[in-house]
Design a protein around this motif. Structure first.
Motif, mmCIF file in Angstrom:
data_model
loop_
_atom_site.group_PDB
_atom_site.id
_atom_site.type_symbol
_atom_site.label_atom_id
_atom_site.label_comp_id
_atom_site.label_asym_id
_atom_site.label_seq_id
_atom_site.Cartn_x
_atom_site.Cartn_y
_atom_site.Cartn_z
ATOM 1 N N LYS A 252 0.501 -1.207 0.257
ATOM 2 C CA LYS A 252 0.116 -0.039 -0.201
ATOM 3 C C LYS A 252 0.759 1.288 0.169
ATOM 4 C CE LYS A 252 -3.854 0.220 1.321
ATOM 5 N NZ LYS A 252 -5.427 0.587 0.086
ATOM 6 N N LYS A 253 1.493 1.262 0.773
ATOM 7 C CA LYS A 253 2.712 2.576 0.852
ATOM 8 C C LYS A 253 3.871 2.500 -0.537
ATOM 9 C CE LYS A 253 5.164 5.587 3.101
ATOM 10 N NZ LYS A 253 5.385 6.909 3.485
ATOM 11 N N ALA A 254 3.760 1.186 -1.115
ATOM 12 C CA ALA A 254 4.914 2.042 -2.210
ATOM 13 C C ALA A 254 4.228 2.039 -3.282
ATOM 14 C CB ALA A 254 5.246 0.056 -2.371
ATOM 15 N N THR A 255 2.916 1.740 -3.370
ATOM 16 C CA THR A 255 1.696 2.011 -5.061
ATOM 17 C C THR A 255 1.175 2.863 -4.842
ATOM 18 O OG1 THR A 255 0.334 0.509 -4.212
ATOM 19 C CG2 THR A 255 1.637 -0.494 -5.485
ATOM 20 N N ASN A 256 1.196 4.041 -2.982
ATOM 21 C CA ASN A 256 0.474 5.119 -2.665
ATOM 22 C C ASN A 256 -1.206 4.770 -2.818
ATOM 23 O OD1 ASN A 256 2.296 7.675 -2.246
ATOM 24 N ND2 ASN A 256 3.076 7.138 -4.966
ATOM 25 N N ASN A 257 -1.046 4.016 -2.080
ATOM 26 C CA ASN A 257 -2.425 3.232 -1.949
ATOM 27 C C ASN A 257 -3.134 3.308 -0.524
ATOM 28 O OD1 ASN A 257 -5.353 2.613 -1.941
ATOM 29 N ND2 ASN A 257 -4.621 0.836 -2.979
ATOM 30 N N TYR A 258 -4.074 4.891 -0.467
ATOM 31 C CA TYR A 258 -4.041 5.420 0.984
ATOM 32 C C TYR A 258 -5.810 4.872 1.385
ATOM 33 C CZ TYR A 258 0.162 7.322 0.724
ATOM 34 O OH TYR A 258 1.333 7.558 0.800
ATOM 35 N N GLU A 259 -6.654 4.090 0.621
ATOM 36 C CA GLU A 259 -7.562 3.482 0.771
ATOM 37 C C GLU A 259 -7.546 3.083 1.821
ATOM 38 O OE1 GLU A 259 -9.491 1.487 -3.019
ATOM 39 O OE2 GLU A 259 -8.893 2.612 -4.225
ATOM 40 N N ARG A 260 -8.814 2.982 2.499
ATOM 41 C CA ARG A 260 -8.986 2.594 4.070
ATOM 42 C C ARG A 260 -9.214 0.693 3.854
ATOM 43 N NH1 ARG A 260 -12.999 5.073 8.472
ATOM 44 N NH2 ARG A 260 -10.519 7.218 8.577
ATOM 45 N N PRO A 261 -9.018 0.134 4.998
ATOM 46 C CA PRO A 261 -8.524 -1.471 4.428
ATOM 47 C C PRO A 261 -10.462 -1.504 4.364
ATOM 48 C CG PRO A 261 -7.591 -0.921 6.164
ATOM 49 C CD PRO A 261 -8.139 0.681 6.437
ATOM 50 N N SER A 262 -10.762 -2.694 3.570
ATOM 51 C CA SER A 262 -12.152 -3.204 3.831
ATOM 52 C C SER A 262 -11.785 -4.706 3.801
ATOM 53 C CB SER A 262 -12.347 -3.098 1.637
ATOM 54 O OG SER A 262 -11.506 -3.716 1.503
ATOM 55 N N SER A 263 -11.576 -4.756 4.816
ATOM 56 C CA SER A 263 -12.741 -6.248 5.093
ATOM 57 C C SER A 263 -13.713 -6.348 5.188
ATOM 58 C CB SER A 263 -11.573 -6.531 5.702
ATOM 59 O OG SER A 263 -11.518 -8.060 6.776
ATOM 60 N N ARG A 264 -14.665 -7.265 5.666
ATOM 61 C CA ARG A 264 -15.583 -7.189 5.837
ATOM 62 C C ARG A 264 -15.690 -7.524 7.663
ATOM 63 N NH1 ARG A 264 -18.390 -11.234 2.951
ATOM 64 N NH2 ARG A 264 -16.949 -10.907 1.262
ATOM 65 N N THR A 265 -14.592 -7.739 8.526
ATOM 66 C CA THR A 265 -13.905 -8.255 10.053
ATOM 67 C C THR A 265 -13.746 -7.074 10.180
ATOM 68 O OG1 THR A 265 -13.491 -10.036 8.964
ATOM 69 C CG2 THR A 265 -13.230 -9.765 11.429
ATOM 70 N N PRO A 266 -14.083 -6.225 11.656
ATOM 71 C CA PRO A 266 -12.637 -5.160 11.487
ATOM 72 C C PRO A 266 -11.847 -5.449 12.958
ATOM 73 C CG PRO A 266 -15.321 -4.974 12.101
ATOM 74 C CD PRO A 266 -15.718 -6.467 12.194
ATOM 75 N N ILE A 267 -11.956 -6.098 13.536
ATOM 76 C CA ILE A 267 -10.385 -6.628 13.579
ATOM 77 C C ILE A 267 -9.546 -6.109 12.062
ATOM 78 C CG2 ILE A 267 -11.045 -9.376 13.949
ATOM 79 C CD1 ILE A 267 -9.133 -7.160 16.246
ATOM 80 N N ILE A 268 -9.752 -6.783 11.890
ATOM 81 C CA ILE A 268 -8.789 -7.045 10.628
ATOM 82 C C ILE A 268 -8.675 -5.583 9.724
ATOM 83 C CG2 ILE A 268 -8.431 -8.049 7.960
ATOM 84 C CD1 ILE A 268 -10.063 -10.410 8.990
ATOM 85 N N ASN A 269 -9.085 -5.357 10.119
ATOM 86 C CA ASN A 269 -9.108 -3.418 9.682
ATOM 87 C C ASN A 269 -8.863 -3.102 10.443
ATOM 88 O OD1 ASN A 269 -10.916 -3.581 7.182
ATOM 89 N ND2 ASN A 269 -12.568 -3.106 7.741
#
Length: 88
Positions: free
Chosen positions: A37-54
């Protein structure tokens, strides 16, 4: 290594991970996620359905916030190379 060489090696490492068919350890995937994510400048929020994974993903991103994109790419490359050298 020049920026262009880093980009080539990074893309090869990404392809290697994507082509791998066996499951990766969860902690390894989390590190790959953050550096990718850092290498590709992808700053979207994590999108897992499980809050703990996010939460874990967000924490991983928070831990590497002070590095450059090229440093993230180099670390990603090192992680992938070391995994395939030392697994099993």
């Amino acid at each position: 290594m020049t920026s262009e060489e880093i980009n080539i090696a990074f893309n090869e490492a990404v392809e290697r991970v994507n082509a791998h068919t066996e499951p990766f350890p969860a902690d390894f995937l989390l590190r790959l996620y953050a550096y990718f994510k850092k290498a590709t400048n992808n700053y979207e929020r994590p999108s897992s359905r499980t809050p703990i994974i996010n939460a874990f993903k967000t924490n991983a991103l928070f831990q590497i916030r002070g590095i450059t994109n090229d440093e993230a790419k180099q670390t990603y490359i090192e992680l992938v190379n070391n995994y395939f050298i030392y697994r099993k």
